[in-house]
Design a protein around this motif. Structure first.
Motif, PDB file in Angstrom:
ATOM      1  N   VAL A 162      53.559  57.146  44.288  1.00  0.00           N
ATOM      2  CA  VAL A 162      52.602  56.485  45.195  1.00  0.00           C
ATOM      3  C   VAL A 162      52.050  57.505  46.190  1.00  0.00           C
ATOM      4  O   VAL A 162      50.836  57.565  46.435  1.00  0.00           O
ATOM      5  CB  VAL A 162      53.278  55.295  45.937  1.00  0.00           C
ATOM      6  N   ARG A 163      52.927  58.326  46.737  1.00  0.00           N
ATOM      7  CA  ARG A 163      52.461  59.321  47.713  1.00  0.00           C
ATOM      8  C   ARG A 163      51.503  60.324  47.063  1.00  0.00           C
ATOM      9  O   ARG A 163      50.487  60.704  47.650  1.00  0.00           O
ATOM     10  CB  ARG A 163      53.669  60.055  48.313  1.00  0.00           C
ATOM     11  N   ALA A 164      51.852  60.755  45.850  1.00  0.00           N
ATOM     12  CA  ALA A 164      50.985  61.720  45.157  1.00  0.00           C
ATOM     13  C   ALA A 164      49.622  61.101  44.858  1.00  0.00           C
ATOM     14  O   ALA A 164      48.576  61.721  45.080  1.00  0.00           O
ATOM     15  CB  ALA A 164      51.659  62.191  43.864  1.00  0.00           C
ATOM     16  N   VAL A 165      49.620  59.857  44.375  1.00  0.00           N
ATOM     17  CA  VAL A 165      48.349  59.187  44.052  1.00  0.00           C
ATOM     18  C   VAL A 165      47.527  58.994  45.326  1.00  0.00           C
ATOM     19  O   VAL A 165      46.317  59.218  45.348  1.00  0.00           O
ATOM     20  CB  VAL A 165      48.617  57.836  43.341  1.00  0.00           C
ATOM     21  N   GLU A 166      48.207  58.597  46.382  1.00  0.00           N
ATOM     22  CA  GLU A 166      47.517  58.393  47.657  1.00  0.00           C
ATOM     23  C   GLU A 166      46.866  59.700  48.124  1.00  0.00           C
ATOM     24  O   GLU A 166      45.717  59.731  48.547  1.00  0.00           O
ATOM     25  CB  GLU A 166      48.525  57.914  48.701  1.00  0.00           C
ATOM     26  N   GLY A 167      47.624  60.778  47.996  1.00  0.00           N
ATOM     27  CA  GLY A 167      47.087  62.095  48.377  1.00  0.00           C
ATOM     28  C   GLY A 167      45.878  62.460  47.540  1.00  0.00           C
ATOM     29  O   GLY A 167      44.859  62.950  48.048  1.00  0.00           O
ATOM     30  N   ARG A 168      45.985  62.165  46.233  1.00  0.00           N
ATOM     31  CA  ARG A 168      44.860  62.486  45.350  1.00  0.00           C
ATOM     32  C   ARG A 168      43.641  61.631  45.688  1.00  0.00           C
ATOM     33  O   ARG A 168      42.503  62.109  45.686  1.00  0.00           O
ATOM     34  CB  ARG A 168      45.286  62.274  43.890  1.00  0.00           C
ATOM     35  N   MET A 169      43.878  60.358  46.010  1.00  0.00           N
ATOM     36  CA  MET A 169      42.755  59.483  46.389  1.00  0.00           C
ATOM     37  C   MET A 169      42.072  60.023  47.639  1.00  0.00           C
ATOM     38  O   MET A 169      40.839  60.056  47.718  1.00  0.00           O
ATOM     39  CB  MET A 169      43.264  58.052  46.640  1.00  0.00           C
ATOM     40  N   ASN A 170      42.866  60.449  48.600  1.00  0.00           N
ATOM     41  CA  ASN A 170      42.289  61.005  49.834  1.00  0.00           C
ATOM     42  C   ASN A 170      41.534  62.288  49.536  1.00  0.00           C
ATOM     43  O   ASN A 170      40.448  62.533  50.089  1.00  0.00           O
ATOM     44  CB  ASN A 170      43.396  61.286  50.873  1.00  0.00           C
ATOM     45  N   ASP A 171      42.101  63.119  48.643  1.00  0.00           N
ATOM     46  CA  ASP A 171      41.434  64.384  48.298  1.00  0.00           C
ATOM     47  C   ASP A 171      40.091  64.115  47.624  1.00  0.00           C
ATOM     48  O   ASP A 171      39.095  64.775  47.911  1.00  0.00           O
ATOM     49  CB  ASP A 171      42.316  65.226  47.363  1.00  0.00           C
ATOM     50  N   ILE A 172      40.096  63.139  46.699  1.00  0.00           N
ATOM     51  CA  ILE A 172      38.846  62.814  45.998  1.00  0.00           C
ATOM     52  C   ILE A 172      37.813  62.315  47.010  1.00  0.00           C
ATOM     53  O   ILE A 172      36.653  62.741  47.004  1.00  0.00           O
ATOM     54  CB  ILE A 172      39.100  61.752  44.898  1.00  0.00           C
ATOM     55  N   ALA A 173      38.263  61.448  47.923  1.00  0.00           N
ATOM     56  CA  ALA A 173      37.330  60.905  48.926  1.00  0.00           C
ATOM     57  C   ALA A 173      36.776  62.006  49.819  1.00  0.00           C
ATOM     58  O   ALA A 173      35.627  61.949  50.265  1.00  0.00           O
ATOM     59  CB  ALA A 173      38.048  59.844  49.765  1.00  0.00           C
ATOM     60  N   SER A 174      37.585  63.047  50.061  1.00  0.00           N
ATOM     61  CA  SER A 174      37.129  64.135  50.944  1.00  0.00           C
ATOM     62  C   SER A 174      36.508  65.293  50.173  1.00  0.00           C
ATOM     63  O   SER A 174      36.156  66.321  50.761  1.00  0.00           O
ATOM     64  CB  SER A 174      38.300  64.712  51.755  1.00  0.00           C
TER      65      SER A 174
END
Ligand code: SF4
Length: 246
Positions: A162-174
């Motif tokens: 979950v943490r990794a996916v969340e980080g990736r989602m934030n990275d994609i958004a940024s």
């Protein structure tokens, strides 16, 4: 308190570890361990302890090779080829904006499902397994270590994914795409704990023939999750964790 030589300590080694200090091969080099545990052993005693743990994980690496073999054999029996096993279309969708949060991503859901499957496996195996007596019986194959590994990582994998996916989602958004980011480091430790769990399940697979089918289901589910995480985080395996991957 006696601490190992401070010059030996590796800054940040605990950032992407599995937090299983009793089985860690780097206690002599980890400030977190030495402070939190109030460890009294000398530096050389810690190094000896670490060497034993390094040997333990090396043996588990050999079990992982067997786990992969069992999964391949199962695939062949079901008429699947190695190429089919490599394909992953169900769980490995990019963690983009169609998910409201990281827990909705298929990898997260599969990791949560895995934790539940483990409980079901142990509940169903209870009669024949009789955890304590079987684990303690020297005439039985040793189940203590694989069970310890499975139980230790059972609830570790889900929050890491979950943490990794969340980080990736934030990275994609940024618009960020750095290979050495936290999402890849977190996905890497999730992958390592999946590998170790697969190795542990392979030992139970061979040691408990009466549970063969349900153990194989777990092996297959976990292997699919492993391959999916590798697809979603292609740079995770090459992420270099401080001290642990040198
Ligand atoms: S690096 Fe090892 S000793 Fe340090 S916190 Fe992680 S598991 Fe424990």
């Amino acid at each position: 308190m006696t601490m190992a030589g401070e010059a030996d300590l590796i800054p940040g080694i605990f950032s992407y570890c599995d937090r299983w200090c009793e089985r860690c091969a780097f206690t002599a080099r980890c400030l977190q361990f030495q402070v939190e545990s109030g460890e009294q052993k000398s530096g050389s005693a810690l190094h000896e302890f670490d060497a034993l743990n390094a040997g333990f994980w090396q043996e588990m690496g050999e079990a992982l090779v067997n786990a992969m073999r069992y999964i391949r054999e199962m695939a062949i029996k079901q008429g699947l080829g190695v190429d089919d096993l490599q394909k992953e279309t169900v769980l490995s969708e990019p963690p983009d904006s169609k998910y409201r949060n990281a827990r909705e991503h298929p990898c997260s859901a599969a990791a949560l499902l895995y934790a539940g499957m483990v409980n079901e496996w142990f509940a169903a195996a209870d009669d024949i397994f009789e955890e304590e007596s079987l684990l303690m019986n020297p005439n039985q194959p040793s189940f203590r270590e694989p069970v310890e590994i499975i139980r230790h990582y059972q609830y570790f994998i889900y929050p890491k994914i979950v943490r990794a996916v969340e980080g990736r989602m934030n990275d994609i958004a940024s618009g960020i795409n750095e290979p050495d980011n936290d999402a890849n480091g977190t996905a890497k430790i999730a992958l390592i704990t999946i590998d170790r769990s697969l190795a542990a399940w392979s030992l139970l697979y061979t040691g408990l023939p009466s549970q063969e089918d349900s153990t194989l289901s777990l092996l297959v589910h976990l292997d699919r999750l492993r391959r999916s995480v590798e697809v979603v985080f292609p740079a995770a395996r090459s992420f270099v964790r401080p001290g642990l991957d040198a």
